[in-house]
Design a protein around this motif. Structure first.
Motif, PDB file in Angstrom:
ATOM      1  N   ILE A 527       0.842  -1.187   0.000  1.00  0.00           N
ATOM      2  CA  ILE A 527       0.000   0.000   0.000  1.00  0.00           C
ATOM      3  C   ILE A 527       0.885   1.247   0.000  1.00  0.00           C
ATOM      4  N   PRO A 528       0.568   2.280  -0.781  1.00  0.00           N
ATOM      5  CA  PRO A 528       1.423   3.475  -0.843  1.00  0.00           C
ATOM      6  C   PRO A 528       1.686   4.057   0.539  1.00  0.00           C
ATOM      7  N   LEU A 529       2.878   4.583   0.722  1.00  0.00           N
ATOM      8  CA  LEU A 529       3.283   5.118   2.012  1.00  0.00           C
ATOM      9  C   LEU A 529       2.376   6.261   2.448  1.00  0.00           C
ATOM     10  N   SER A 530       1.933   7.077   1.522  1.00  0.00           N
ATOM     11  CA  SER A 530       1.081   8.208   1.880  1.00  0.00           C
ATOM     12  C   SER A 530      -0.244   7.734   2.466  1.00  0.00           C
ATOM     13  N   TYR A 531      -0.796   6.623   1.925  1.00  0.00           N
ATOM     14  CA  TYR A 531      -2.035   6.095   2.476  1.00  0.00           C
ATOM     15  C   TYR A 531      -1.790   5.395   3.808  1.00  0.00           C
ATOM     16  N   ARG A 532      -0.610   4.779   3.951  1.00  0.00           N
ATOM     17  CA  ARG A 532      -0.255   4.143   5.221  1.00  0.00           C
ATOM     18  C   ARG A 532      -0.171   5.192   6.324  1.00  0.00           C
ATOM     19  N   ASN A 533       0.420   6.332   5.985  1.00  0.00           N
ATOM     20  CA  ASN A 533       0.501   7.424   6.959  1.00  0.00           C
ATOM     21  C   ASN A 533      -0.885   7.976   7.285  1.00  0.00           C
ATOM     22  N   HIS A 534      -1.745   8.038   6.283  1.00  0.00           N
ATOM     23  CA  HIS A 534      -3.112   8.508   6.512  1.00  0.00           C
ATOM     24  C   HIS A 534      -3.843   7.580   7.491  1.00  0.00           C
ATOM     25  N   VAL A 535      -3.684   6.261   7.284  1.00  0.00           N
ATOM     26  CA  VAL A 535      -4.342   5.297   8.172  1.00  0.00           C
ATOM     27  C   VAL A 535      -3.769   5.392   9.586  1.00  0.00           C
ATOM     28  N   ALA A 536      -2.470   5.622   9.690  1.00  0.00           N
ATOM     29  CA  ALA A 536      -1.837   5.708  11.011  1.00  0.00           C
ATOM     30  C   ALA A 536      -2.397   6.876  11.812  1.00  0.00           C
ATOM     31  N   ILE A 537      -2.768   7.956  11.149  1.00  0.00           N
ATOM     32  CA  ILE A 537      -3.271   9.141  11.850  1.00  0.00           C
ATOM     33  C   ILE A 537      -4.783   9.091  12.028  1.00  0.00           C
ATOM     34  N   PHE A 538      -5.501   8.761  10.964  1.00  0.00           N
ATOM     35  CA  PHE A 538      -6.965   8.859  11.001  1.00  0.00           C
ATOM     36  C   PHE A 538      -7.668   7.516  11.131  1.00  0.00           C
ATOM     37  N   GLY A 539      -6.956   6.423  10.962  1.00  0.00           N
ATOM     38  CA  GLY A 539      -7.600   5.125  10.956  1.00  0.00           C
ATOM     39  C   GLY A 539      -8.027   4.742   9.549  1.00  0.00           C
ATOM     40  N   ASN A 540      -8.521   3.491   9.451  1.00  0.00           N
ATOM     41  CA  ASN A 540      -8.941   3.012   8.137  1.00  0.00           C
ATOM     42  C   ASN A 540     -10.159   3.761   7.607  1.00  0.00           C
ATOM     43  N   ASN A 541     -11.009   4.238   8.507  1.00  0.00           N
ATOM     44  CA  ASN A 541     -12.180   5.012   8.101  1.00  0.00           C
ATOM     45  C   ASN A 541     -12.053   6.424   8.655  1.00  0.00           C
ATOM     46  N   SER A 542     -12.050   7.414   7.770  1.00  0.00           N
ATOM     47  CA  SER A 542     -11.949   8.810   8.204  1.00  0.00           C
ATOM     48  C   SER A 542     -13.042   9.622   7.522  1.00  0.00           C
ATOM     49  N   THR A 543     -13.567  10.597   8.255  1.00  0.00           N
ATOM     50  CA  THR A 543     -14.690  11.394   7.748  1.00  0.00           C
ATOM     51  C   THR A 543     -14.300  12.862   7.635  1.00  0.00           C
ATOM     52  N   GLY A 544     -15.022  13.547   6.751  1.00  0.00           N
ATOM     53  CA  GLY A 544     -14.856  14.983   6.581  1.00  0.00           C
ATOM     54  C   GLY A 544     -16.178  15.603   6.192  1.00  0.00           C
ATOM     55  N   PHE A 545     -16.349  16.869   6.549  1.00  0.00           N
ATOM     56  CA  PHE A 545     -17.576  17.591   6.219  1.00  0.00           C
ATOM     57  C   PHE A 545     -17.194  18.899   5.523  1.00  0.00           C
ATOM     58  N   PRO A 546     -16.882  18.816   4.220  1.00  0.00           N
ATOM     59  CA  PRO A 546     -16.378  19.998   3.521  1.00  0.00           C
ATOM     60  C   PRO A 546     -17.474  21.041   3.277  1.00  0.00           C
ATOM     61  N   VAL A 547     -17.101  22.285   3.489  1.00  0.00           N
ATOM     62  CA  VAL A 547     -17.941  23.437   3.135  1.00  0.00           C
ATOM     63  C   VAL A 547     -17.255  24.137   1.966  1.00  0.00           C
ATOM     64  N   THR A 548     -18.010  24.441   0.920  1.00  0.00           N
ATOM     65  CA  THR A 548     -17.413  25.057  -0.267  1.00  0.00           C
ATOM     66  C   THR A 548     -17.991  26.450  -0.480  1.00  0.00           C
ATOM     67  N   LEU A 549     -17.144  27.313  -0.991  1.00  0.00           N
ATOM     68  CA  LEU A 549     -17.533  28.666  -1.377  1.00  0.00           C
ATOM     69  C   LEU A 549     -16.821  28.969  -2.691  1.00  0.00           C
ATOM     70  N   GLY A 550     -17.571  29.357  -3.689  1.00  0.00           N
ATOM     71  CA  GLY A 550     -16.974  29.585  -5.005  1.00  0.00           C
ATOM     72  C   GLY A 550     -17.551  30.791  -5.711  1.00  0.00           C
ATOM     73  N   TRP A 551     -16.863  31.213  -6.745  1.00  0.00           N
ATOM     74  CA  TRP A 551     -17.309  32.335  -7.577  1.00  0.00           C
ATOM     75  C   TRP A 551     -16.901  32.044  -9.017  1.00  0.00           C
ATOM     76  N   ALA A 552     -17.772  32.362  -9.964  1.00  0.00           N
ATOM     77  CA  ALA A 552     -17.471  32.163 -11.378  1.00  0.00           C
ATOM     78  C   ALA A 552     -17.983  33.359 -12.167  1.00  0.00           C
ATOM     79  N   ARG A 553     -17.212  33.768 -13.143  1.00  0.00           N
ATOM     80  CA  ARG A 553     -17.613  34.832 -14.067  1.00  0.00           C
ATOM     81  C   ARG A 553     -17.481  34.293 -15.483  1.00  0.00           C
ATOM     82  N   GLU A 554     -18.602  34.234 -16.200  1.00  0.00           N
ATOM     83  CA  GLU A 554     -18.650  33.671 -17.552  1.00  0.00           C
ATOM     84  C   GLU A 554     -18.845  34.793 -18.563  1.00  0.00           C
TER      85      GLU A 554
END
Length: 742
Positions: A527-554
């Motif tokens: 398994i890639p080292l970056s994912y191994r490090n992710h599991v070591a910190i957050f566990g095999n299951n990790s959650t997030g609740f992203p809030v987004t703010l954006g702007w577009a001009r067409e």
């Protein structure tokens, strides 16, 4: 022989003889008398006229048997079916529609005149595509109930192609310069696609106007086309075109004079003048000035204002005075807005894009903006607004919006087999204008063994009456990437997002959204080292609740295949609760610049940045990726950035992309912009959090490609070479892309 008058009598019965197909009720309904009425010669003559007027009968006569009126009719034959043989150039439905528009089709009367008309119409259709040797033979086969099956046998022959185009009388410009203006061309290696070597009178007239406009735009006010000569070879296979010109002399502008009525706003109108004294006379500048004057008049409610132009020539000095006369007419308001052509799309979906309202003053700016907004919906191939006078009300107008709908949905089903994926099924249903509501619905399913996903998404562009849009997306993705050691590991990402778009100008929109997602990492050897490090910190299951703010001009002229204008967007995403806490920002800038009449320069820049918050590392699966389509071409997809000890490409939390493309018409295609070649130069890279951002790390490439506006979106095929690359970089010179401009 003398005609003997009939003594009037009371009708006891009416009988019809000779009927095979027509409804007897049609006959009785046309008669000017009924049972119990008094019959006389005048009523008999009126009955004959009425029956002939129905068009159903070749002959009609009236026999009298005592008090009984007998109508003896000889019915016309009717067309039961229309068939074709030998059609290759045209679709059958196209010819059937053309015939029906000329009164020829199933259920219509049949006679020799109808057949002659049909043959001429079919030949006319072929003439529009340069089939001058096309022949049509008609066969009529009687069937039951006095009907006829009609079969048109077409011998198309060969296409008459343009062999030569010559221009005489030109001195100021060479023949090659003038021929380059024309859409019609002689045969070339791409004329099989453009069909520009097929002669049509309408195309020639349009090309003659282009030559005329070119000369007028360069000051040749006395220019004239003396004549055109079109010569066809005896075998009707080739055509020669000769054009004779009279150039005259070029003129420069001495002065511009405004006359007439300008609503007391002369200074505002004067700022719209594009004509400059002392410079050569340019027809485009005069046309642009007249157009802008008309738009200013329209902005103040004068829908039928006229701007008359005339030129006063001074042949001794070679100068011209341009005189513009304003005639505003009456100020009008819009009584009613009508819509036609929308058989699927609901009226309210179109009307909510209008900025011009009924019972309001006519406003040219708002009408143009309304038309543009309807066109940007993407549901129609054509959008046009007509201003119609209201009879008896010179101060009122009606607006008619004509649209031509196009398919807005797609269904894809596919299956494949490979030793890695085994049996893989892919299905998607996407509909931009579902049930004519203007809403979007998409369902995507992939059952590959190494990559499985299911996603349902919907967009309501008018969630509120004020035009706030709402997008909902629910997804579940799993993948089993194979690393350099040959082992596969499992990643799963279930999640859902909701996003609202809030327009605050006609070109600017702000987006806000909220999501919930989970990252599940399975275990496997290698398994890639970056994912191994992710599991070591957050566990095999990790959650997030992203809030987004954006702007577009067409501000582009066309979002799919732009040729001018600008596009900008900023997207900020952050998760402050849950296992993963981070911030992520992305900015994109695009600019399209037309020049030299046929060329377009496209520029694209994209910056990305991400950072972990509250002492937590940045989530690896939120990384940016570089290389390949939409990034730095020539480098393999997602292959730029850091590589860990397992050989996995993990991208990075910082990104820079710079792209430039120069579009040039494909030689042999004339002025066609749907098929073009382009040259490109790309540069960019991604950096991991532990790497310093240095310009010396940038990869770059250059190459050429082919761009085609296909029925499923803009398609690009490119071939390139690296300008700056490192030894471990993976090169992929030939790449393919569909769906977006960059």
């Amino acid at each position: 022989m003398p005609a003997w008058a009939v003594e009037p009598f009371e009708i006891r019965d009416i009988r019809v003889e000779g009927m095979q197909r027509s409804d007897p009720g049609t006959v009785f309904g046309a008669l000017p008398f009924r049972i119990g009425d008094t019959y006389n010669d005048e009523k008999g003559a009126a009955a004959l006229r009425a029956l002939f007027a129905t068009g159903l009968f070749k002959d009609v006569r009236i026999d009298l048997e005592g008090p009984v009126v007998v109508l003896v009719v000889d019915e016309r034959s009717f067309i039961a079916a229309v068939n074709f043989s030998g059609l290759r150039e045209f679709d059958k439905d196209t010819i059937l529609k053309a015939l029906k528009d000329n009164g020829i089709g199933e259920g219509m009367p049949f006679d020799k005149a109808v057949i002659d008309r049909a043959e001429q119409e079919i030949k006319r259709q072929y003439l529009t595509r340069s089939f001058y040797g096309a022949e049509v033979v008609t066969t009529a086969t009687p069937v039951e109930r006095n009907r006829v099956d009609v079969t048109f046998t077409v011998v198309e022959g060969e296409i008459a192609r343009i062999r030569d185009i010559s221009i005489s009388g030109n001195q100021a410009y060479s023949q090659s310069e003038l021929l380059d203006l024309l859409d019609l061309t002689t045969g070339g290696w791409m004329t099989w696609y453009t069909k520009s070597d097929r002669y049509a009178r309408t195309k020639l007239n349009a090309d003659l106007e282009k030559i005329r406009s070119f000369y007028l735009n360069n000051g040749f006010l006395e220019f004239d086309i003396k004549g055109t000569l079109v010569t066809m070879s005896p075998d009707k296979q080739s055509i020669d075109i000769g054009i004779t010109l009279h150039e005259g002399r070029p003129y420069s502008v001495a002065a511009v004079r405004m006359e007439g009525e300008y609503l007391g706003r002369e200074e505002e109108f004067r700022t719209k003048v594009q004509i400059r004294p002392g410079e050569p006379y340019r027809g485009d500048d005069v046309s642009a000035t007249v157009r802008q004057f008309s738009e200013v008049f329209a902005n103040y409610g004068y829908a039928f204002a006229r701007v008359e132009q005339r030129t006063e020539l001074d042949r001794a000095t070679g100068t011209v005075t341009v005189v513009l006369t304003g005639v505003p007419g009456l100020r009008v308001n819009v009584r009613r807005i009508n819509i036609s052509g929308n058989s699927l799309t609901r009226d309210d979906v179109i009307r909510r894009e209008f900025r011009q309202f009924e019972s309001a003053w006519y406003d040219g700016r708002k009408i143009k903006l309304s038309r543009d907004r309807v066109e940007r919906l993407g549901y129609f191939t054509e959008v046009a607004v007509e201003t119609q006078e209201v009879p008896g009300a010179p101060d009122q107008v009606d607006l008619l919006l004509r649209v031509v709908e196009k398919p807005t949905g797609s269904l894809m089903l596919s299956a494949g087999y490979s030793t890695a994926d085994r049996l893989a099924l892919t299905a998607s249903i996407r509909k931009e204008n579902i049930f004519g509501t203007g809403n979007y619905l998409g369902i995507d399913l992939n059952t590959s063994r190494l990559s499985r996903s299911m996603m349902v998404s919907t967009v309501d562009p008018y969630y509120t009456e004020d035009g706030i849009s709402r997008a909902i997306e629910v997804y579940y993705r799993t993948s089993r990437p194979v690393n350099s050691l040959g082992s596969a590991y499992t990643l799963a990402t279930p999640g859902a997002t909701i996003r609202f778009g809030i327009p605050y100008t006609e070109t600017d929109t702000v987006f806000v959204g909220l999501g919930a997602e989970q990252m599940r990492v399975g275990t496997a050897t290698g398994i890639p080292l970056s994912y191994r490090n992710h599991v070591a910190i957050f566990g095999n299951n990790s959650t997030g609740f992203p809030v987004t703010l954006g702007w577009a001009r067409e501000e582009r002229d066309n979002p799919i295949a732009p040729t001018r204008g600008r596009y900008q967007r900023v997207n900020l995403e952050t998760s402050l609760v849950g296992d993963m806490q981070y911030a992520r920002a992305n900015y994109q800038f695009q600019q399209y610049l037309p020049f030299l009449r046929k060329f377009t320069l496209g520029l694209n820049a994209e910056l990305g940045w991400g950072e972990g918050l509250n002492g937590r590392p940045y989530p690896v699966f939120k990384n940016f990726y570089g290389g390949g389509l939409g990034s730095v071409r020539v480098f393999e997809q997602s292959s730029l950035g850091a590589v860990d000890v397992t050989g996995a490409y993990n991208g990075g939390n910082r990104r820079l992309n710079l792209n430039s493309e120069l579009y040039v018409p494909l030689p042999g295609t004339g002025n066609d912009k749907t098929l073009r070649i382009f040259g490109f130069v790309d540069a960019g890279n991604v950096w991991a959090s532990y790497q310093p951002v240095e310009l010396s790390d940038l990869r770059s490439s250059y190459g050429v490609g082919l761009s085609w506006i296909s029925p499923v979106g803009p398609l690009k095929l490119s071939y390139g070479l690296p300008l700056r690359a490192f030894s471990r970089d993976k090169i992929q010179r030939l790449q393919f892309q569909i769906g977006t401009a960059f």
